[in-house]
Scaffold this motif. Sequence first.
Motif, PDB file in Angstrom:
ATOM      1  N   SER A   9       0.800  -1.220   0.000  1.00 24.38           N
ATOM      2  CA  SER A   9       0.000   0.000   0.000  1.00 24.38           C
ATOM      3  C   SER A   9       0.832   1.270   0.000  1.00 24.38           C
ATOM      4  CB  SER A   9      -0.940   0.005   1.205  1.00 24.38           C
ATOM      5  OG  SER A   9      -1.749  -1.140   1.186  1.00 24.38           O
ATOM      6  N   SER A  10       2.109   1.154  -0.227  1.00 28.57           N
ATOM      7  CA  SER A  10       2.949   2.335  -0.408  1.00 28.57           C
ATOM      8  C   SER A  10       2.488   3.060  -1.670  1.00 28.57           C
ATOM      9  CB  SER A  10       4.400   1.899  -0.578  1.00 28.57           C
ATOM     10  OG  SER A  10       4.541   1.191  -1.796  1.00 28.57           O
ATOM     11  N   PRO A  11       2.922   4.310  -1.869  1.00 22.68           N
ATOM     12  CA  PRO A  11       2.530   5.007  -3.113  1.00 22.68           C
ATOM     13  C   PRO A  11       2.911   4.208  -4.365  1.00 22.68           C
ATOM     14  CG  PRO A  11       3.471   6.563  -1.548  1.00 22.68           C
ATOM     15  CD  PRO A  11       3.648   5.200  -0.940  1.00 22.68           C
ATOM     16  N   ASP A  12       4.123   3.649  -4.413  1.00 20.97           N
ATOM     17  CA  ASP A  12       4.503   2.809  -5.554  1.00 20.97           C
ATOM     18  C   ASP A  12       3.568   1.608  -5.678  1.00 20.97           C
ATOM     19  OD1 ASP A  12       6.678   4.323  -6.335  1.00 20.97           O
ATOM     20  OD2 ASP A  12       8.167   3.058  -5.315  1.00 20.97           O
ATOM     21  N   GLY A  13       3.237   1.032  -4.538  1.00 16.92           N
ATOM     22  CA  GLY A  13       2.377  -0.144  -4.529  1.00 16.92           C
ATOM     23  C   GLY A  13       0.979   0.191  -5.035  1.00 16.92           C
ATOM     24  N   ARG A  14       0.457   1.335  -4.599  1.00 18.39           N
ATOM     25  CA  ARG A  14      -0.888   1.728  -5.042  1.00 18.39           C
ATOM     26  C   ARG A  14      -0.912   2.010  -6.548  1.00 18.39           C
ATOM     27  NH1 ARG A  14      -3.665   5.312  -0.192  1.00 18.39           N
ATOM     28  NH2 ARG A  14      -2.549   4.268   1.497  1.00 18.39           N
ATOM     29  N   ALA A  15       0.141   2.668  -7.018  1.00 15.46           N
ATOM     30  CA  ALA A  15       0.209   2.962  -8.453  1.00 15.46           C
ATOM     31  C   ALA A  15       0.255   1.648  -9.241  1.00 15.46           C
ATOM     32  CB  ALA A  15       1.440   3.816  -8.756  1.00 15.46           C
ATOM     33  N   PHE A  16       1.014   0.702  -8.716  1.00 18.73           N
ATOM     34  CA  PHE A  16       1.127  -0.604  -9.357  1.00 18.73           C
ATOM     35  C   PHE A  16      -0.233  -1.312  -9.365  1.00 18.73           C
ATOM     36  CE2 PHE A  16       2.001  -5.093  -9.533  1.00 18.73           C
ATOM     37  CZ  PHE A  16       3.009  -5.178 -10.484  1.00 18.73           C
ATOM     38  N   ALA A  17      -0.879  -1.287  -8.223  1.00 16.66           N
ATOM     39  CA  ALA A  17      -2.190  -1.940  -8.101  1.00 16.66           C
ATOM     40  C   ALA A  17      -3.190  -1.305  -9.066  1.00 16.66           C
ATOM     41  CB  ALA A  17      -2.699  -1.834  -6.666  1.00 16.66           C
ATOM     42  N   ALA A  18      -3.176   0.010  -9.128  1.00 20.05           N
ATOM     43  CA  ALA A  18      -4.137   0.713  -9.984  1.00 20.05           C
ATOM     44  C   ALA A  18      -3.968   0.298 -11.446  1.00 20.05           C
ATOM     45  CB  ALA A  18      -3.944   2.220  -9.852  1.00 20.05           C
ATOM     46  N   ARG A  19      -2.742   0.040 -11.824  1.00 17.41           N
ATOM     47  CA  ARG A  19      -2.474  -0.311 -13.213  1.00 17.41           C
ATOM     48  C   ARG A  19      -2.754  -1.782 -13.508  1.00 17.41           C
ATOM     49  NH1 ARG A  19       2.745   0.664 -16.484  1.00 17.41           N
ATOM     50  NH2 ARG A  19       3.370   2.135 -14.871  1.00 17.41           N
TER      51      ARG A  19
ATOM     52  N   HIS B 245      10.322   1.788   3.273  1.00 15.55           N
ATOM     53  CA  HIS B 245       9.801   0.915   4.331  1.00 15.55           C
ATOM     54  C   HIS B 245       8.613   0.083   3.916  1.00 15.55           C
ATOM     55  CE1 HIS B 245      11.689   1.453   8.273  1.00 15.55           C
ATOM     56  NE2 HIS B 245      12.241   2.467   7.653  1.00 15.55           N
ATOM     57  N   GLY B 246       7.886   0.547   2.943  1.00 22.83           N
ATOM     58  CA  GLY B 246       6.655  -0.158   2.611  1.00 22.83           C
ATOM     59  C   GLY B 246       5.546   0.292   3.535  1.00 22.83           C
ATOM     60  N   SER B 247       4.365  -0.206   3.256  1.00 23.08           N
ATOM     61  CA  SER B 247       3.163   0.336   3.862  1.00 23.08           C
ATOM     62  C   SER B 247       2.961  -0.093   5.308  1.00 23.08           C
ATOM     63  CB  SER B 247       1.958  -0.076   3.035  1.00 23.08           C
ATOM     64  OG  SER B 247       2.027  -1.454   2.749  1.00 23.08           O
ATOM     65  N   ARG B 248       3.507  -1.233   5.704  1.00 21.44           N
ATOM     66  CA  ARG B 248       3.249  -1.717   7.055  1.00 21.44           C
ATOM     67  C   ARG B 248       3.852  -0.784   8.107  1.00 21.44           C
ATOM     68  NH1 ARG B 248       1.653  -6.797   7.335  1.00 21.44           N
ATOM     69  NH2 ARG B 248       1.218  -6.477   5.155  1.00 21.44           N
ATOM     70  N   PHE B 249       4.935  -0.115   7.728  1.00 20.08           N
ATOM     71  CA  PHE B 249       5.571   0.873   8.589  1.00 20.08           C
ATOM     72  C   PHE B 249       4.559   1.940   9.028  1.00 20.08           C
ATOM     73  CE2 PHE B 249       7.932   4.984   8.601  1.00 20.08           C
ATOM     74  CZ  PHE B 249       8.722   4.758   9.701  1.00 20.08           C
ATOM     75  N   GLU B 250       3.782   2.415   8.079  1.00 21.41           N
ATOM     76  CA  GLU B 250       2.802   3.465   8.385  1.00 21.41           C
ATOM     77  C   GLU B 250       1.724   2.940   9.335  1.00 21.41           C
ATOM     78  OE1 GLU B 250       3.184   6.537   7.380  1.00 21.41           O
ATOM     79  OE2 GLU B 250       4.821   6.169   5.951  1.00 21.41           O
ATOM     80  N   VAL B 251       1.359   1.669   9.169  1.00 21.57           N
ATOM     81  CA  VAL B 251       0.348   1.073  10.040  1.00 21.57           C
ATOM     82  C   VAL B 251       0.837   1.081  11.489  1.00 21.57           C
ATOM     83  CG1 VAL B 251      -0.860  -1.073  10.628  1.00 21.57           C
ATOM     84  CG2 VAL B 251      -0.655  -0.369   8.222  1.00 21.57           C
ATOM     85  N   VAL B 252       2.099   0.723  11.681  1.00 25.25           N
ATOM     86  CA  VAL B 252       2.647   0.681  13.043  1.00 25.25           C
ATOM     87  C   VAL B 252       2.720   2.094  13.627  1.00 25.25           C
ATOM     88  CG1 VAL B 252       4.580  -0.034  14.479  1.00 25.25           C
ATOM     89  CG2 VAL B 252       3.968  -1.382  12.458  1.00 25.25           C
ATOM     90  N   LEU B 253       3.172   3.017  12.814  1.00 28.76           N
ATOM     91  CA  LEU B 253       3.196   4.419  13.287  1.00 28.76           C
ATOM     92  C   LEU B 253       1.806   4.866  13.720  1.00 28.76           C
ATOM     93  CD1 LEU B 253       5.431   6.707  11.054  1.00 28.76           C
ATOM     94  CD2 LEU B 253       5.926   5.626  13.242  1.00 28.76           C
TER      95      LEU B 253
END
Lengths: 437, 437
Positions: free
Chosen positions: A216-226, A329-337
């Motif tokens: 769910s990082s920005p790169d990940g979301r862009a990838f998913a969207a495509r 860090h990837g998206s899980r980092f933000e979840v912990v924060l």
Amino acid sequence: MRQLNLNLFIYPGGHHEAAWRHPGAEPHRVLDITYYQQLAQRAEAAAFDAVFFADGPSLPGNVRYASRFRLEPFTWLSAIAAATSRIGLIGTASTTYMEPYNLARLFASLDHLSGGRAGWNIVTTGAPQAAANFGLDEHPVHARRYARAHEFVEVVSALWDSWEDDALVVDPASGVFADDTKIHPIDHVGESLRVRGPLNTPRTPQGRPVYVQAGSSPDGRAFAARHAEAVFTAHQTLADAQAFYADLKRRVKDEGRDPDLVKVLPGISPHIGSTEAEARALQRELDELTQPEYSLQQLHRLLGVDLSGHDLDGPVPRDLVPTGGRHDHGSRFEVVLGIIERERPTIRQLLHHLAGARGHWVTAGTPEQIAGRIEQWFLGGAADGFNVMPPYLTGGFDVFADEVVPILRRRGLFRTEYAGSTLREHYGLPRPAGRSS
Amino acid sequence: MRQLNLNLFIYPGGHHEAAWRHPGAEPHRVLDITYYQQLAQRAEAAAFDAVFFADGPSLPGNVRYASRFRLEPFTWLSAIAAATSRIGLIGTASTTYMEPYNLARLFASLDHLSGGRAGWNIVTTGAPQAAANFGLDEHPVHARRYARAHEFVEVVSALWDSWEDDALVVDPASGVFADDTKIHPIDHVGESLRVRGPLNTPRTPQGRPVYVQAGSSPDGRAFAARHAEAVFTAHQTLADAQAFYADLKRRVKDEGRDPDLVKVLPGISPHIGSTEAEARALQRELDELTQPEYSLQQLHRLLGVDLSGHDLDGPVPRDLVPTGGRHDHGSRFEVVLGIIERERPTIRQLLHHLAGARGHWVTAGTPEQIAGRIEQWFLGGAADGFNVMPPYLTGGFDVFADEVVPILRRRGLFRTEYAGSTLREHYGLPRPAGRSS
């Protein structure tokens, strides 16, 4: 009426890091294929969309304290396919550490042998220790991994389409086995990959496996969207899940794709009891079986900070915690924060929070309460369905199937039986059109 | 008494290149996993040692005329494992086009899920067209492929041994899942490969899969002598097979290994009839279903010479045929040269000769005659057993299992039931000792 999609996310022993120590778990069976076949049969009996296996090409953590070795998904899912007939089979495979030709063959074969039930959880591999298993000095950075991943998906898509749907003729009388004018090299030459093709296998029942994405990082979301047709995600709160859901569907639309054909499926780890107190007691029982040495290592991996040596019952020392924005860090980092900001937990509370499902939504309640929360997320614009992550197996899944699923059915939210036979049909996704000459 | 080892070598449709056109074949089932599961069950009912799948990461020839697509062995064998309980499962995988960490995981997993039935046919990949599917300008030369292959086997062996046999503890009471002092990085740094390890899976039932090798070139023999536990080979005559057998066993001894622990298993493609005339008629029937365009392409691949345009009923033009010694051709080249020297065939006769089993021993006779030839090779120092390559499937195997196997049993040459449960046990091979701390 719109229907939930439900996957059973299988971890050896269960998702709680102490699952294997729970009296209801069967840790002596973690290498026994029949244990997983029975779980998949159980999920199929409940008309679940799919079973799902995570993966990574390295030893992911300290196995001293937890059942954190890896089952290899292609082999495991193939053996599960042979013991089931309808349920989807989603396996994780890395665009960074596999060759596209090999990966394309493995999924094509899984789709053939399962009659069209394969799904690919596309990952770039987050674990930096994987690099040393593949002759690299260091793990490629996030952006470079994603650049290769985009190209990789293009390449394998072309390989899966390299045989037209009617290329296989099999006419003994004329002697034509396949119409070779309908089998095409792909002649891909790109930044990261050069692959001539064609694939050495006819096109599969689904044409292509279902494309799943889980970052769910920005790169990940862009990838998913495509690329993605299903997105696995981790959220702690309804509000976060709603924000992600809206953002992702908007991005999908911006790519010119139909948002209804991208299923957003958060993880849910439900602790279920006949009373709320009983459910909470189960969660507490599991939390108390955790081992701080291990939990601290896990936290270190997620957060990049080692909190061992600090008082476990003191607050998380805020000055040691990175302030976010660390892209790699990837998206899980933000979840912990988010947990730290919102709940201001002690270190032990944070460890317990993450022990349940590594940052996924952990919840405890009666079957009615769990079903209610699922309905709330589903109808509230936060989810199209869920990855069900039982805290321990198999009992933690049995109670979900026996007690929660019937409530969801009574409310008209989940199928009573399969309408189709492929994973694409379960998810309501079209079969991708093949190439034509 | 010394016993034969027998594998069923499975090709879609059968081994004869026209198999799929035979009325007894089931070419509409070539992508149906149950067809292969049933074949394996049939072989298991006959107490065969193993089923075997060839493989290569490219489209191996012209599929217009023959069922020459590829089934992916890891997935296919995993699904077959789930439908059987005793028979060995041998899959081909390339040291040139796979990463050792990925290959080690796939075989470890297959060995776990099958309860110790995995075998690895180690190939360096002969087909030059594979290179373009993996970003290479050209296929690495024979010697370079073998250099990497030696190192590759060292690396995966170390990975399979990286967990000591008793590393998995699984003691819920103490909280120790695995004894991490018994899990070791391999820290391999070599000419072609750098791999840190450890593997992310516990050691398997067999410790390592059975190591199989199938090339008879000088490089191939040296490789087999050093690493192989079973050698698949192709010979046209008893004398050639005896010479190979003696040479290989001597090389094994020179490496300081026990020659009895390296099984030499030539291919045999038996056309069986209740009379010899009936058997020959079956062979002729299949030969007449071949298509010269295809057969000439196959010959071109084996010999490096294109004979299309020549009179098929004229002699093989000797001046066009290379005189041997071309090291990079591999061993099948020598087999074809041998046929030409010995039999002075017309082009059509040569094409028919090779159509049966691509240079393997093709023979026709009654069950008594076939059993007699097998016995002669087995007792005559030419073979420890055979890869049985039915000209068409499934009927071509059924008659072998029903008619030939009972004769071999009456002569005391083949087991009536399994004594063990792993492939190593079937072959009479020891389980490799694991590492100790």
